[in-house]
Design a protein around this motif. Structure first.
Motif, PDB file in Angstrom:
ATOM      1  N   GLY A   1     -31.714   0.728   9.340  1.00  0.00           N
ATOM      2  CA  GLY A   1     -31.602   0.400   7.919  1.00  0.00           C
ATOM      3  C   GLY A   1     -32.852  -0.288   7.407  1.00  0.00           C
ATOM      4  O   GLY A   1     -33.306  -0.048   6.287  1.00  0.00           O
ATOM      5  N   LEU A   2     -33.405  -1.138   8.250  1.00  0.00           N
ATOM      6  CA  LEU A   2     -34.656  -1.836   7.907  1.00  0.00           C
ATOM      7  C   LEU A   2     -35.780  -0.824   7.698  1.00  0.00           C
ATOM      8  O   LEU A   2     -36.584  -0.942   6.759  1.00  0.00           O
TER       9      LEU A   2
ATOM     10  N   ILE B   1     -26.683  -3.425  15.839  1.00  0.00           N
ATOM     11  CA  ILE B   1     -28.090  -3.840  15.755  1.00  0.00           C
ATOM     12  C   ILE B   1     -28.981  -2.620  15.518  1.00  0.00           C
ATOM     13  O   ILE B   1     -29.882  -2.651  14.669  1.00  0.00           O
TER      14      ILE B   1
ATOM     15  N   ASP C   1     -28.104   0.124  14.127  1.00  0.00           N
ATOM     16  CA  ASP C   1     -27.798   0.581  12.766  1.00  0.00           C
ATOM     17  C   ASP C   1     -28.570  -0.234  11.730  1.00  0.00           C
ATOM     18  O   ASP C   1     -29.196   0.315  10.811  1.00  0.00           O
ATOM     19  N   GLN C   2     -28.560  -1.546  11.870  1.00  0.00           N
ATOM     20  CA  GLN C   2     -29.279  -2.390  10.907  1.00  0.00           C
ATOM     21  C   GLN C   2     -30.795  -2.244  11.062  1.00  0.00           C
ATOM     22  O   GLN C   2     -31.527  -2.319  10.067  1.00  0.00           O
ATOM     23  N   THR C   3     -31.265  -2.021  12.269  1.00  0.00           N
ATOM     24  CA  THR C   3     -32.707  -1.847  12.506  1.00  0.00           C
ATOM     25  C   THR C   3     -33.200  -0.566  11.842  1.00  0.00           C
ATOM     26  O   THR C   3     -34.266  -0.546  11.220  1.00  0.00           O
TER      27      THR C   3
END
Lengths: 125, 243
Positions: free
Chosen positions: B42-43, B36, B38-40
């Motif tokens: 990424g956002l 999570i 990592d994707q945040t």
């Protein structure tokens, strides 16, 4: 691949919403579900072109849901996303009918490449 | 070193399996935390890439990224503290233990496993302090076996209740899944062998309310003890006190 319709299934809502948003910025049309029952309902309502599925979920788990998807939507490619190093604690084995298997944390570019490969393979099948 | 018998090898393996099950569950959760985060991030990278083309990053996006990472950091730290406390419970074969803290930690570690079976888990500490000299790792292992039985036998959507209480010999931890009467099935043999290995100072009994792990005071020898305490903020998270 513009507008490719994706169903993302994972019980971690924050992961699902963030990943969905990032995929949508890249032109995909993404719906998501945080449990198997909700996913099944969405599959009945909308046509999807690919499914991204987490293995470990409460209630109807990923493997059971995969069996239902392969039974009812045999031509729909499925990519497994999992936090497990492998499925059975040993060497990673891709279950039958799965287009690809990616371990979390997911590299988004890698995921998109696998999605495109899976859909193109299905179109040519 | 005494020779290992097949019996002791089996118990060692069972202990390792218990340790592995807990570790696997927590590391799975930690992997989700990292995914999570990592994707945040990424956002945020996506927003910065768009900003380079002229569209500024919105304050709401920055706030969302910041709050998301904070949330997951708190979640991750809690899991790491729990796992660390659990790992240290294997440090000593015998020490004085705060059973309420020990079992509160185990219940916290088991939440995810119960959740996978769509079960909730409630922990009730004893109202009075419950300090007992025992083997903390095996005491937890017995409760874990009861929790595993509870997951197998509970009705879908049910609740597992874990209650600690004091008795004359030491203390007990009751595991119940009302209205179903919990019994020993899959782990009956292992729980009996563990009880025998500890001369019945640790054991599991079936009762009307469910399964009860009994912990009797073990004879305390003079040896070096260590004080081990960890806390989160102003809350006593768990403390294992050995004198």
């Amino acid at each position: 691949m513009d507008g490719l319709k994706v169903l993302l299934i994972d019980d971690e809502e924050e992961l699902v919403t963030t990943l969905a948003e990032r995929l949508e910025w890249r032109g995909f049309s993404v719906h998501w579900a945080t449990n198997g029952a909700d996913a099944i309902q969405k599959l009945k309502i909308s046509p999807y072109e690919i499914i991204l599925l987490d293995l470990k979920m409460p209630g109807l788990g990923g493997l059971d849901l995969l069996k239902i998807i392969k039974r009812d939507y045999p031509d729909l490619p499925v990519i497994i996303l999992t936090g497990h190093g492998s499925l059975d604690g040993g060497k990673p084995e891709v279950p039958e009918g799965v287009a690809a298997y990616l371990a979390k944390p997911i590299n988004l570019d890698d995921l998109i490449a696998r999605m495109k490969e899976a859909v193109e393979r299905e179109h040519h099948a | 070193m005494p020779d290992e018998t097949p019996e002791s090898t089996d118990l060692t393996q069972a202990g390792l399996a218990f340790f592995g099950a807990v570790t696997a569950s927590v590391t799975h959760e930690l992997n989700n935390v990292i995914s999570i985060i990592d994707q945040t991030i990424g956002l945020l990278d996506d927003a910065l890439a768009v900003a380079e083309e002229g569209m500024p990053v919105r304050p709401e996006t920055l706030a969302r990224v910041s709050q998301g990472i904070k949330r997951q950091t708190v979640r991750g730290v809690e899991q790491i503290k729990r796992l660390n406390a659990f790992a240290h419970s294997a440090d000593h074969l015998r020490c004085e233990v705060d059973i309420n803290a020990l079992m509160s930690n185990l219940a916290g570690l088991y939440q995810r496993l119960a959740g996978l079976r769509k079960l909730s888990l409630e922990f009730v500490p004893s109202p009075e302090p419950l300090l007992i000299t025992t083997n903390p790792f095996t005491a937890q292992q017995l409760v874990f076996l009861c929790l595993s039985e509870a997951c197998d036998q509970a009705e879908k959507g049910g609740q597992i209740k874990v209650t600690c209480s004091k008795n004359l010999a030491g203390g007990e931890i009751n595991v119940e899944i009302a209205p179903v009467k919990l019994v020993l099935k899959k782990h009956k043999e292992l729980s009996e062998r563990l009880a025998m290995a500890f001369n019945e100072t640790l054991g599991v009994q079936e009762s009307d309310s469910g399964l009860t792990v009994t912990i009797q005071h073990q004879h305390q020898h003079h040896h070096q003890h260590q004080h081990f305490k960890h806390s989160r903020g102003s809350h006593e998270y768990a403390s294992f006190i050995s004198r």
